[in-house]
Write a protein that holds these residues in place. Structure first.
Motif, PDB file in Angstrom:
ATOM      1  N   LEU A 246       0.807  -1.220   0.000  1.00  0.00           N
ATOM      2  CA  LEU A 246       0.000   0.000   0.000  1.00  0.00           C
ATOM      3  C   LEU A 246       0.838   1.266   0.000  1.00  0.00           C
ATOM      4  N   VAL A 255      -5.305   4.014   2.455  1.00  0.00           N
ATOM      5  CA  VAL A 255      -4.697   4.170   3.771  1.00  0.00           C
ATOM      6  C   VAL A 255      -5.163   5.480   4.397  1.00  0.00           C
ATOM      7  N   VAL A 262      -5.479   0.510   7.254  1.00  0.00           N
ATOM      8  CA  VAL A 262      -6.049   0.133   5.958  1.00  0.00           C
ATOM      9  C   VAL A 262      -7.540   0.437   5.953  1.00  0.00           C
TER      10      VAL A 262
END
Length: 293
Positions: A246, A255, A262
């Motif tokens: 991510l 994010v 998350v």
């Protein structure tokens, strides 16, 4: 895999289940300018533990050029066992073009510095689209004004020119800036009715080449990358387990910037538009740092 992917805080939790890693570059180990935190350490640990690494990038550059840039960033060649780029795959295909008669002269669309991708391939750069037999796309227009780039695409489509796309990515993050890539131009050309030949991820030959470099069967390999459309879809189509990090192109979507957590609902919605889910989700390509869930 169905349902929510598991989150693993770092490579330590899952690396022992694999003998090799197919590893993306932009957004995964560096941001186009500098290494991402923990990436060099993770590669050193994989090397120490005997887990082979093949870098697989949709960079529209030759392998040697990318290797040189990596060295400048601090990624020593001994940290990875192989490097495959979409630019190299395109160069090889056009150098050994036995079954596609594209012609000899190409018009380049993209940054000027990438116009030499086919140097040594037996193909020549055309100064104008009406002098070309096909198109080479390495980026989203380069120095051309938007209206000029659009005119080139319409003229090329009217002449039935095939576009060779040396980078299927739609966009990439360079530092904090989102930059359109050749995949965006290629998709637009297809909408205009043009034909595109893609080289790189998510196409199967890119993964076959990486597996050949590793010398491993696909069920012993994990692919790691930041792009759902390319890294994850491509790996899963190839029958390879895939981990989404991510830190790259989806970071701002997935994010929470305040907490680092998350955003699972957003991830679920994003994944719903793709045919494959990642097997794993990791905050970053790191070995020992703890992430957020």
């Amino acid at each position: 895999m169905t349902g929510r992917p598991w989150v693993f805080t770092n490579l330590r939790d899952i690396a022992s289940g694999y003998r090799g890693i197919i590893l993306d570059l932009f957004g995964t180990v560096h941001d186009g300018l500098n290494p991402l935190d923990g990436a060099i350490e993770a590669l050193r640990t994989l090397h120490r533990d005997g887990i082979a690494v093949c870098l697989l990038s949709n960079s529209p550059r030759r392998r040697e050029d990318v290797a040189a840039r990596l060295s400048q960033m601090g990624f020593a060649p001994e940290l990875y066992g192989g490097l495959v780029t979409s630019g190299e795959l395109a160069f090889e295909a056009l150098s050994n073009d036995a079954d596609r008669n594209l012609g000899r002269r190409f018009f380049h669309i993209g940054p000027l510095e990438l116009s030499g991708l086919f140097d040594g391939s037996g193909r020549d750069l055309a100064e104008a689209v009406d002098q070309a037999d096909f198109l080479l796309c390495t980026g989203a227009g380069g120095n051309q004004a938007l209206e000029d780039a659009e005119r080139v695409l319409w003229d090329a489509q009217a002449r039935g020119l095939v576009m060779v796309c040396a980078n299927p990515d739609r966009a990439v993050m360079i530092g904090k800036t989102r930059i359109d890539c050749a995949g965006t131009t290629a998709a637009h050309y297809e909408r205009l009715g043009g034909t595109v030949l893609y080289y790189g991820k998510p196409l199967l030959p890119a993964y076959d080449r990486a597996l050949s470099v590793l010398g491993l069967a696909r069920d012993h390999v994990l692919a790691i990358g930041d792009g759902l459309e390319t890294d994850i879809v491509g790996a899963r189509r190839a029958g390879i387990d895939a981990a989404l990090v991510l830190t790259g192109i989806h970071h701002d979507q997935l994010v929470n910037t305040m907490t680092g957590h998350v955003l699972w609902d957003r991830l679920a919605r994003l994944c719903s538009g793709h045919e494959h889910l990642p097997d794993f989700v990791m905050p970053a390509f790191t070995w020992g740092r703890r992430g957020q869930s």
